[in-house]
Design a protein around this motif. Structure first.
Motif, mmCIF file in Angstrom:
data_model
loop_
_atom_site.group_PDB
_atom_site.id
_atom_site.type_symbol
_atom_site.label_atom_id
_atom_site.label_comp_id
_atom_site.label_asym_id
_atom_site.label_seq_id
_atom_site.Cartn_x
_atom_site.Cartn_y
_atom_site.Cartn_z
ATOM 1 N N THR A 27 23.326 28.591 16.236
ATOM 2 C CA THR A 27 22.995 28.232 17.625
ATOM 3 C C THR A 27 22.509 29.455 18.407
ATOM 4 O O THR A 27 21.572 29.348 19.197
ATOM 5 N N THR A 28 23.115 30.628 18.160
ATOM 6 C CA THR A 28 22.677 31.849 18.853
ATOM 7 C C THR A 28 21.244 32.207 18.466
ATOM 8 O O THR A 28 20.425 32.548 19.331
ATOM 9 N N THR A 29 20.922 32.104 17.184
ATOM 10 C CA THR A 29 19.565 32.413 16.711
ATOM 11 C C THR A 29 18.546 31.467 17.339
ATOM 12 O O THR A 29 17.470 31.892 17.778
ATOM 13 N N LEU A 30 18.877 30.166 17.371
ATOM 14 C CA LEU A 30 17.942 29.176 17.929
ATOM 15 C C LEU A 30 17.732 29.396 19.428
ATOM 16 O O LEU A 30 16.607 29.296 19.926
ATOM 17 N N GLN A 31 18.823 29.720 20.142
ATOM 18 C CA GLN A 31 18.698 29.974 21.587
ATOM 19 C C GLN A 31 17.856 31.221 21.855
ATOM 20 O O GLN A 31 17.053 31.240 22.795
ATOM 21 N N ASN A 32 18.041 32.247 21.029
ATOM 22 C CA ASN A 32 17.237 33.466 21.190
ATOM 23 C C ASN A 32 15.762 33.191 20.884
ATOM 24 O O ASN A 32 14.870 33.756 21.523
ATOM 25 N N ALA A 33 15.510 32.315 19.907
ATOM 26 C CA ALA A 33 14.127 31.952 19.576
ATOM 27 C C ALA A 33 13.468 31.241 20.753
ATOM 28 O O ALA A 33 12.298 31.492 21.065
ATOM 29 N N ILE A 34 14.223 30.365 21.415
ATOM 30 C CA ILE A 34 13.695 29.662 22.598
ATOM 31 C C ILE A 34 13.473 30.651 23.736
ATOM 32 O O ILE A 34 12.438 30.637 24.407
ATOM 33 N N LYS A 35 14.438 31.541 23.926
ATOM 34 C CA LYS A 35 14.357 32.534 25.005
ATOM 35 C C LYS A 35 13.146 33.449 24.836
ATOM 36 O O LYS A 35 12.401 33.701 25.788
ATOM 37 N N ASN A 36 12.927 33.910 23.594
ATOM 38 C CA ASN A 36 11.842 34.870 23.336
ATOM 39 C C ASN A 36 10.520 34.210 22.956
ATOM 40 O O ASN A 36 9.559 34.908 22.627
ATOM 41 N N LYS A 37 10.528 32.869 22.964
ATOM 42 C CA LYS A 37 9.335 32.094 22.576
ATOM 43 C C LYS A 37 8.866 32.475 21.164
ATOM 44 O O LYS A 37 7.677 32.703 20.922
ATOM 45 N N HIS A 38 9.835 32.583 20.265
ATOM 46 C CA HIS A 38 9.551 32.917 18.862
ATOM 47 C C HIS A 38 9.881 31.732 17.957
ATOM 48 O O HIS A 38 10.496 31.894 16.904
ATOM 49 N N LEU A 39 9.503 30.562 18.368
ATOM 50 C CA LEU A 39 9.819 29.361 17.594
ATOM 51 C C LEU A 39 8.916 29.264 16.368
ATOM 52 O O LEU A 39 7.698 29.311 16.475
ATOM 53 N N ALA A 40 9.566 29.109 15.218
ATOM 54 C CA ALA A 40 8.793 28.878 13.990
ATOM 55 C C ALA A 40 8.213 27.470 14.037
ATOM 56 O O ALA A 40 8.665 26.629 14.805
ATOM 57 N N GLN A 41 7.221 27.216 13.201
ATOM 58 C CA GLN A 41 6.634 25.869 13.195
ATOM 59 C C GLN A 41 7.288 24.954 12.171
ATOM 60 O O GLN A 41 7.065 23.748 12.181
ATOM 61 N N ALA A 42 8.122 25.548 11.308
ATOM 62 C CA ALA A 42 8.875 24.728 10.352
ATOM 63 C C ALA A 42 10.251 25.348 10.123
ATOM 64 O O ALA A 42 10.354 26.537 9.797
ATOM 65 N N PHE A 43 11.295 24.546 10.317
ATOM 66 C CA PHE A 43 12.672 24.983 10.091
ATOM 67 C C PHE A 43 13.242 24.191 8.923
ATOM 68 O O PHE A 43 12.933 23.009 8.757
ATOM 69 N N LEU A 44 14.094 24.837 8.143
ATOM 70 C CA LEU A 44 14.843 24.119 7.116
ATOM 71 C C LEU A 44 16.332 24.357 7.358
ATOM 72 O O LEU A 44 16.806 25.490 7.284
ATOM 73 N N PHE A 45 17.060 23.289 7.699
ATOM 74 C CA PHE A 45 18.502 23.364 7.919
ATOM 75 C C PHE A 45 19.189 22.867 6.647
ATOM 76 O O PHE A 45 19.013 21.702 6.264
ATOM 77 N N CYS A 46 19.925 23.737 6.001
ATOM 78 C CA CYS A 46 20.587 23.309 4.770
ATOM 79 C C CYS A 46 22.069 23.699 4.792
ATOM 80 O O CYS A 46 22.466 24.665 5.444
ATOM 81 N N GLY A 47 22.860 22.933 4.073
ATOM 82 C CA GLY A 47 24.293 23.172 4.029
ATOM 83 C C GLY A 47 25.035 21.914 3.615
ATOM 84 O O GLY A 47 24.413 20.875 3.381
ATOM 85 N N LYS B 218 15.463 18.457 21.606
ATOM 86 C CA LYS B 218 15.673 18.108 23.018
ATOM 87 C C LYS B 218 15.446 19.324 23.922
ATOM 88 O O LYS B 218 14.803 19.225 24.980
ATOM 89 N N THR B 219 15.931 20.491 23.483
ATOM 90 C CA THR B 219 15.897 21.695 24.329
ATOM 91 C C THR B 219 14.483 22.241 24.509
ATOM 92 O O THR B 219 14.096 22.628 25.609
ATOM 93 N N ILE B 220 13.692 22.278 23.437
ATOM 94 C CA ILE B 220 12.376 22.919 23.550
ATOM 95 C C ILE B 220 11.391 22.095 24.387
ATOM 96 O O ILE B 220 10.389 22.626 24.843
ATOM 97 N N ASN B 221 11.704 20.827 24.615
ATOM 98 C CA ASN B 221 10.834 20.005 25.475
ATOM 99 C C ASN B 221 11.429 19.769 26.859
ATOM 100 O O ASN B 221 10.844 19.047 27.663
ATOM 101 N N CYS B 222 12.602 20.390 27.110
ATOM 102 C CA CYS B 222 13.247 20.209 28.421
ATOM 103 C C CYS B 222 12.363 20.785 29.533
ATOM 104 O O CYS B 222 11.811 21.879 29.398
ATOM 105 N N GLU B 223 12.253 20.041 30.632
ATOM 106 C CA GLU B 223 11.373 20.451 31.729
ATOM 107 C C GLU B 223 12.025 21.461 32.666
ATOM 108 O O GLU B 223 11.346 22.154 33.423
#
Length: 381
Positions: free
Chosen positions: A26-46, A61-66
Motif C-alpha cells: 500500500t505504501t508503494t502504491l500510494q507513493n506511485a500515485i503521489k509521484n505520478k509514477h504509475l506503471a501501465q501494468a501491475f501484477l499482484f501475486c500471492g 478507485k484512487t487513481i480516478n478520484c476527482e
C-alpha cells in the motif's frame, strides 16, 4: 428478513489504510500515485485471501478520484468514487480469467482498450486469476500489454505466478503479497467482533487466526461460522475447537508432562482418550511435533517471540519447558517427525504412534544410561 452479508464482504477494505498486513504494497502504491509514477501494468501475486483483488480495486478507485485526499486516498464522495462503489463505473472493467480464458475473450478486451475514457483520466482493467488464461490468450495480450494507450492501466492478479509466461512477467510491475501474520489477523478479528457486538475470548480469535494460515478471508469465514454455531453473539475457545475439530492444547501439555515423568501408561491412556473423541492419530502426532517445537522455541529468550500464543498460554509453555532438557525436546521432535513421515505407510497406525510415544517416554532414561556409560569409560581410561 434482512439479508446476511458475510464479514469478508461487509468489512472489505475501501482504502489503503484499512488493508491488513500489506503495508509494503500500500505504501508503494500510494507513493506511485503521489509521484505520478504509475506503471501501465501491475501484477499482484500471492496466496489466496490476502488482499490482491481488494488492492486492485482500491488502486483503480484512487487513481480516478476527482478530489484525492492529502494522504493519497480516494475521497469516497466524488462522482467517480460513488459510481465505483455502486459498481456503475465505466472506467473500471473486471474480467475473471478463470471463466473468460479464451483468445476471443482477450480480443474483446483489447478492442475495448482502443476507446478513451469519456470522463476521468484512466481506464483500468482488472484481470483476476490471470494464470488461467490459455497460451493463445496470453500471446494475444502481449502487444497491448507492452504498448497500451496512455489512459489504460492493467492490474493482473494471480495466486500462481509460476504459471504466467515470462513475456507477460517482463511487461509488469510485480507486487508480491505476503501471508498475513497471526497477530494482525487476530487484531482485525477483534475490531470486527467489536463492530458486530460479539463477545469473544482472545484465545479463540488467535486460534481462528492460526487456522486461517495467513489468509484473512479464511479467518473471516471461520469467524462467521463460529458466531453462527454458538447460537449467540459470542466466540469462545471451547466452541471454536469443537467446531473446527481441533485438539485442545491442554492434551499436549498433559501428554508431555507424562512423557517427562517417563509414565508410559498415562501417555497411552491419554492417546486412547484422544482417539475415542474422534481425533485422527496423524493429526495428534503432527500437533505433538508442533508442541515440542514451541517448547524448544521458548527455551531461549531470543526466540520466545516466535511463539504466537496468548500470555496465559505462554506462561504454561515456559513452566513446562523449564522441566525439559534441549536434548529431550530435540530427540522427541525427531521421533515425532519420523512417525509423521511414515504414518501413511504403516499397517498398524495406532501402534506406530504408541511406539513413538513409548520411545519418547524413555528418552530421559536413555540419556542417563549414556551419561553413566561415558563416566565409566573415562574412569577405566
Amino acid at each position: 428478513m434482512e439479508n446476511f452479508v458475510v464479514s469478508a464482504r461487509k468489512y472489505r477494505p475501501a482504502d489503503f489504510k484499512s488493508v491488513v498486513g500489506q503495508q509494503h504494497i500500500t505504501t508503494t502504491l500510494q507513493n506511485a500515485i503521489k509521484n505520478k509514477h504509475l506503471a501501465q501494468a501491475f501484477l499482484f501475486c500471492g496466496p489466496r485471501g490476502v488482499g490482491k483483488t481488494t488492492c486492485a480495486r482500491i488502486l483503480a478507485k484512487t487513481i480516478n478520484c476527482e478530489s484525492i485526499t492529502k494522504d493519497f486516498e480516494a475521497c469516497g464522495t466524488c462522482d467517480s468514487c460513488v459510481s465505483f462503489q455502486n459498481n456503475a463505473s465505466f472506467n473500471v472493467y473486471e474480467l475473471d480469467a478463470a471463466s473468460n480464458n479464451s483468445v476471443d475473450d482477450i480480443r474483446n478486451l483489447v478492442e475495448q482498450v482502443r476507446y478513451a475514457p469519456q470522463k476521468g483520466e484512466y481506464k483500468i482493467y482488472i484481470i483476476d486469476e490471470v494464470h488461467m488464461l490459455s497460451t493463445a490468450a496470453f500471446n494475444a495480450f502481449l502487444k497491448t500489454l507492452e504498448e497500451p494507450p496512455k489512459y489504460a492501466i492493467f492490474i493482473l492478479a494471480t495466486t500462481e505466478k509460476h504459471k504466467i509466461i515470462p513475456t507477460i512477467l517482463s511487461r509488469c510491475q510485480i507486487f508480491d503479497f505476503n501471508r498475513i501474520q497471526i497477530k494482525h489477523i487476530a487484531e482485525h478479528l477483534k475490531y470486527i467482533a467489536g463492530k458486530e457486538e460479539v463477545d469473544y475470548e482472545e484465545e479463540a480469535l488467535r486460534l481462528i487466526a492460526t487456522k486461517a494460515d495467513g489468509a484473512l478471508r479464511d479467518a473471516l469465514s471461520i469467524f462467521d461460522l463460529i458466531v453462527t454455531y454458538s447460537a449467540g453473539k459470542k466466540v469462545t475457545y471451547q466452541e471454536t475447537i469443537s467446531n473446527l475439530n481441533i485438539l485442545d492444547y491442554d492434551y499436549y501439555f498433559k501428554v508431555v508432562d507424562a512423557l517427562l515423568e517417563e509414565n508410559i501408561s498415562t501417555t497411552l491412556l491419554l492417546f486412547d482418550e484422544i482417539l475415542k473423541k474422534g481425533f485422527d492419530g496423524h493429526n495428534f502426532i503432527v500437533g505433538l511435533s508442533e508442541h515440542l517445537r514451541d517448547l524448544l522455541v521458548v527455551k531461549d529468550e531470543a526466540t520466545v517471540e516466535l511463539l504466537q500464543v496468548s500470555e496465559s498460554a505462554k506462561e504454561r509453555y515456559l513452566e513446562q519447558t523449564a522441566r525439559a532438557t534441549v536434548s529431550f525436546l530435540l530427540s522427541g521432535l525427531n521421533l515425532a517427525n519420523q512417525c509423521d513421515i511414515h504414518y501413511k505407510t504403516s499397517k498398524n497406525q495406532r501402534l506406530h504412534v504408541e511406539l513413538t510415544l513409548m520411545k519418547v517416554a524413555k528418552l530421559s532414561q536413555a540419556f542417563r544410561l549414556a551419561t553413566l556409560a561415558s563416566v565409566d569409560a573415562k574412569k577405566k581410561a
